[in-house]
Scaffold this active site. Structure first.
Site, PDB file in Angstrom:
ATOM      1  N   ASN A 175       0.930  16.303   6.504  1.00  0.00           N
ATOM      2  CA  ASN A 175       0.411  14.963   5.897  1.00  0.00           C
ATOM      3  C   ASN A 175      -0.634  14.612   6.643  1.00  0.00           C
ATOM      4  O   ASN A 175      -1.242  14.803   7.614  1.00  0.00           O
ATOM      5  CB  ASN A 175       1.471  14.086   6.535  1.00  0.00           C
ATOM      6  N   ASN A 184      -3.773   9.723  15.013  1.00  0.00           N
ATOM      7  CA  ASN A 184      -4.664   9.152  13.966  1.00  0.00           C
ATOM      8  C   ASN A 184      -6.128   9.372  14.171  1.00  0.00           C
ATOM      9  O   ASN A 184      -6.601   9.855  13.313  1.00  0.00           O
ATOM     10  CB  ASN A 184      -4.362   7.521  14.008  1.00  0.00           C
ATOM     11  N   ASN A 241       1.459  -0.387  11.908  1.00  0.00           N
ATOM     12  CA  ASN A 241       0.889   0.461  13.065  1.00  0.00           C
ATOM     13  C   ASN A 241       0.320  -0.497  14.028  1.00  0.00           C
ATOM     14  O   ASN A 241      -0.172  -1.454  13.779  1.00  0.00           O
ATOM     15  CB  ASN A 241      -0.081   1.337  12.495  1.00  0.00           C
ATOM     16  N   LYS A 279       5.593   4.667  19.788  1.00  0.00           N
ATOM     17  CA  LYS A 279       4.937   4.929  18.506  1.00  0.00           C
ATOM     18  C   LYS A 279       3.345   4.691  18.634  1.00  0.00           C
ATOM     19  O   LYS A 279       2.716   5.455  17.920  1.00  0.00           O
ATOM     20  CB  LYS A 279       5.567   3.915  17.583  1.00  0.00           C
ATOM     21  N   GLU A 322      -7.295   1.116  11.505  1.00  0.00           N
ATOM     22  CA  GLU A 322      -6.591   0.317  12.341  1.00  0.00           C
ATOM     23  C   GLU A 322      -6.765   0.647  13.896  1.00  0.00           C
ATOM     24  O   GLU A 322      -6.266   0.530  14.845  1.00  0.00           O
ATOM     25  CB  GLU A 322      -4.897   0.556  12.067  1.00  0.00           C
ATOM     26  N   GLY A 368       0.811  -1.201   0.035  1.00  0.00           N
ATOM     27  CA  GLY A 368       0.092  -0.066   0.108  1.00  0.00           C
ATOM     28  C   GLY A 368       1.013   1.347   0.077  1.00  0.00           C
ATOM     29  O   GLY A 368       2.044   1.337  -0.735  1.00  0.00           O
ATOM     30  N   SER A 369       0.569   2.226   0.828  1.00  0.00           N
ATOM     31  CA  SER A 369       1.169   3.511   0.892  1.00  0.00           C
ATOM     32  C   SER A 369       2.753   3.359   1.251  1.00  0.00           C
ATOM     33  O   SER A 369       3.638   3.275   0.541  1.00  0.00           O
ATOM     34  CB  SER A 369       0.753   4.582   1.695  1.00  0.00           C
ATOM     35  N   LEU A 370       2.836   2.709   2.495  1.00  0.00           N
ATOM     36  CA  LEU A 370       4.297   2.816   3.179  1.00  0.00           C
ATOM     37  C   LEU A 370       4.853   1.297   2.580  1.00  0.00           C
ATOM     38  O   LEU A 370       6.105   1.586   2.470  1.00  0.00           O
ATOM     39  CB  LEU A 370       3.977   2.676   4.848  1.00  0.00           C
ATOM     40  N   ALA A 409       3.770   8.571   3.180  1.00  0.00           N
ATOM     41  CA  ALA A 409       3.667   8.043   2.357  1.00  0.00           C
ATOM     42  C   ALA A 409       2.181   7.988   1.735  1.00  0.00           C
ATOM     43  O   ALA A 409       1.120   7.738   2.553  1.00  0.00           O
ATOM     44  CB  ALA A 409       4.122   6.519   2.094  1.00  0.00           C
TER      45      ALA A 409
END
Ligand code: KPL
Length: 303
Positions: free
Chosen positions: A247, A188, A97, A180, A262, A9-11, A124
């Site tokens: 972002n 998020n 994540n 994280k 998620e 996907g993006s990342l 990303a």
């Protein structure tokens, strides 16, 4: 280092694309993305401007490589693990994540397969099939999932660094994962529910909500023996929000595109671990309830 990226996907596409500058890479991707990469290569734009030529497939079964990078959404970890288990890899690195992904992988893979943990703060966005934009240079932190020194983690760190990915290998990965998690718990859901970019959590009124969610996550981490103060967690959350102010967080991208989020592995995980310890985490509870309600309203949650 031959690498298979599960979940381009993006990342996953960004990390795989950057690794492909130096290593042999296979992306396991959706049909339209895999086809575009096979036909014209992968364009990495934004902070980078390159075209690379990784292999691309939709079928993650029976693959073999030095390393498997798992970048699927946390709710897809078990099915990625099932595909991984049909292949052969010297090591597996979760770059996902949320919490608990490494345990799901380790349970389902051949006993003894080293499962490394990692976090990534690169921004990303998969713009279209075959095109990934890096919206912010960040860092990858990786290491043994239980903490401690690891030759395998050092080798992966060297391979990532050789490909130009900003990478640190650490021996206290559980703390990094909780930090994280606390960052994601603050940024998020707040950006997703308000349709804002990451910088919004630096200003009132969103700031108080993001700080409260992050502090609660740090409190739960400490209850579980991880040395993460409220101050450290809030500083980390605000440092990431500043560095990625323009972002769109992954959860905000998910809501915008009407995809499942998620939330279960981020704020939901904080709520579940808090309940086990008899702690109250009202902000995480409310944010989780709101995002789950949104998902249920769109039929995105499995029964
Ligand atoms: O990990 C992220 C995400 O969007 O999921 C952050 C660090 C918040 C960067 O956007």
């Amino acid at each position: 280092m031959d690498t298979v990226v599960f979940g381009a996907g993006s990342l996953g596409s960004l990390v795989g694309g950057l690794l492909a500058r130096e290593h042999d890479v296979t992306l396991v991707a959706r049909e339209d993305h895999a086809r575009a990469v096979r036909e014209s290569g992968l364009r990495v734009c934004g902070e980078f401007d390159e075209r690379v030529v990784p292999n691309a497939t939709t079928d993650g079964r029976n693959l073999a490589a030095d390393l498997a990078v798992v970048a699927v959404k946390s709710f897809d970890t078990a099915s990625a693990a099932a595909a991984l288990a049909t292949g052969s890899f010297d090591a597996v690195l979760s770059l996902q994540n949320g919490m608990g992904n490494e345990a799901v992988l380790a349970e389902r893979l051949e006993p003894g397969t080293p499962v490394l943990a990692g976090t990534a703060t690169y921004g990303a966005v998969l713009r279209e099939p075959g095109v990934v934009e890096c919206t912010g240079r960040g860092e990858i932190v990786l290491g043994d999932r239980d903490g401690g020194a690891s030759d395998r983690a050092n080798a992966v760190g060297e391979a990532f660094t050789a490909a130009g990915l900003e990478t640190a290998v650490v021996d206290d990965m559980p703390r990094w994962l909780w930090e994280k998690l606390a960052v994601n718990a603050g940024i998020n859901p707040v950006t997703a529910l308000t349709g804002t970019t990451n910088g919004a959590v630096l200003e009132p009124p969103a700031r108080d909500l993001a700080r409260a969610a992050t502090r609660e996550a740090a409190r739960v981490a400490r209850e579980r023996g991880v040395a993460l103060s409220n101050r450290e967690a809030v500083d980390a959350m605000e440092t990431v929000a500043e560095a990625t102010a323009a972002n769109t967080s992954s959860m905000a991208q998910d809501l915008r595109q009407e995809r499942r989020t998620e939330i279960d592995a981020i704020n939901g995980y904080v709520v579940d671990r808090a309940a086990e310890s008899g702690l109250e985490v009202p902000t995480n509870r409310h944010l989780t309830a709101l995002v789950r309600t949104w998902e249920e309203g769109r039929g995105l949650r499995e029964e």
